[in-house]
Write a protein that holds these residues in place. Sequence first.
Motif, short mmCIF file in Angstrom:
data_model
loop_
_atom_site.label_atom_id
_atom_site.label_comp_id
_atom_site.label_asym_id
_atom_site.label_seq_id
_atom_site.Cartn_x
_atom_site.Cartn_y
_atom_site.Cartn_z
N ASP A 33 0.82 -1.23 0.00
CA ASP A 33 0.00 0.00 0.00
C ASP A 33 0.84 1.27 0.00
N GLU A 64 -4.49 8.25 -5.14
CA GLU A 64 -4.77 6.91 -4.62
C GLU A 64 -4.78 5.84 -5.72
N GLY A 65 -4.18 4.71 -5.36
CA GLY A 65 -4.38 3.50 -6.14
C GLY A 65 -3.85 3.48 -7.55
N ASN A 68 0.45 -0.75 -7.56
CA ASN A 68 0.74 -1.44 -6.30
C ASN A 68 2.15 -2.03 -6.33
#
Length: 335
Positions: A33, A64-65, A68
């Motif tokens: 994360d 965000e995101g 990964n």
Amino acid sequence: MNKKVFEKINLGGIEVNNRFIRSATVVQKATIDGYVTEDLLDMYRELSEGQVGLIITGTMGIIEGADNSKLLRIHDDSYLEGLKKLVDVAHKNHSKIIPQLGHGGTLQMTKAEIQSFVEQFGEAALRSKKAGFDGVQVHAAHGFLFSKFLSPYHNRRTDEYGGSLENRTRIMLEVLDSIKTKCGTDFPVFIKINSSDFFENGNGFTFEECKEAAKIFADAGFDAIEISGGAAGGEYGPARSKIHLKEQEAYHKDYAAEIAQEVSIPVILVGGIRSIEVAEDILEETNIEAISLSRPLIREPKLIKRWVEGNTEKAKCISCNRCFNPEGASCIFNK
Ligand SMILES: Cc1cc2nc3c(=O)[nH]c(=O)nc-3n(C[C@H](O)[C@H](O)[C@H](O)COP(=O)(O)O)c2cc1C
């Protein structure tokens, strides 16, 4: 020009102990994360014990995101605690530290998306300030998002973010404005750009445009500019291989030197510097203010300390690029 490698200087508003910088290097050692890990703290501790004046972290995700791949992230306040620890390990050993903020991404953003992105960039910078970082660097090199905005090959937009160089630099100026508004005008904001995209067909962002862009960035208020080049992979990528002779070192030097004559903000050179003599000559012969290293500090995190202490043999890095490793950048000779 009377500049010495080992002297304290003010580099774009940051007091640094010497003119050596660890250039941004993603090592993929964060959690999935994007949180700081003990592994990362150890790495940054070792780098700062190695007396590098300024550390630029690997690119951190600001929204965000986006992926990964164990990059560090800074898109919300939950990241602050770990990032503060990162800053502390560097400061404890008297290195300064700034995060590189950037984004992969593509150009097909609506204007509303651009506005929100610019806002989030400013938020990430403010978070950096809260974590204790000494400034930030905006990543606009190597074919990532801002580099694509700069490149006439990639940027086919027909609105005010495409077309003329003024338009293609616009998003970066808006980001600068967003950061300075949120963090204060004295919070240092550096930018890393390509001297050229080095496309074989001559399309893309060229050195002529780079010189103009550098002036635009300096006039707009960026505090320092790092000169790199190319996009990942390829003979003229940012991290070139086969650097054996001194003449093969510092492969963006001539570009950076020319820019340093034309802008009043500090110019930082990155790419293939391996010998202290080469670094000294660059400082002596040009207006370049600081020297940035990546791969040599993967192999020898304490290289600068070794040089300070008088063992001035060139860096052991052989530029084989086997440090590029999705499991986390590391030198195969250190295993
Ligand atoms: C493993 C690795 C990760 C890198 N990650 C980044 C990055 O996050 N941002 C960036 O601007 N450059 C990145 N680079 C490029 C370096 O900052 C530098 O521009 C390039 O390696 C040339 O310098 P060197 O010859 O001293 O290695 C990376 C390089 C390596 C080897």
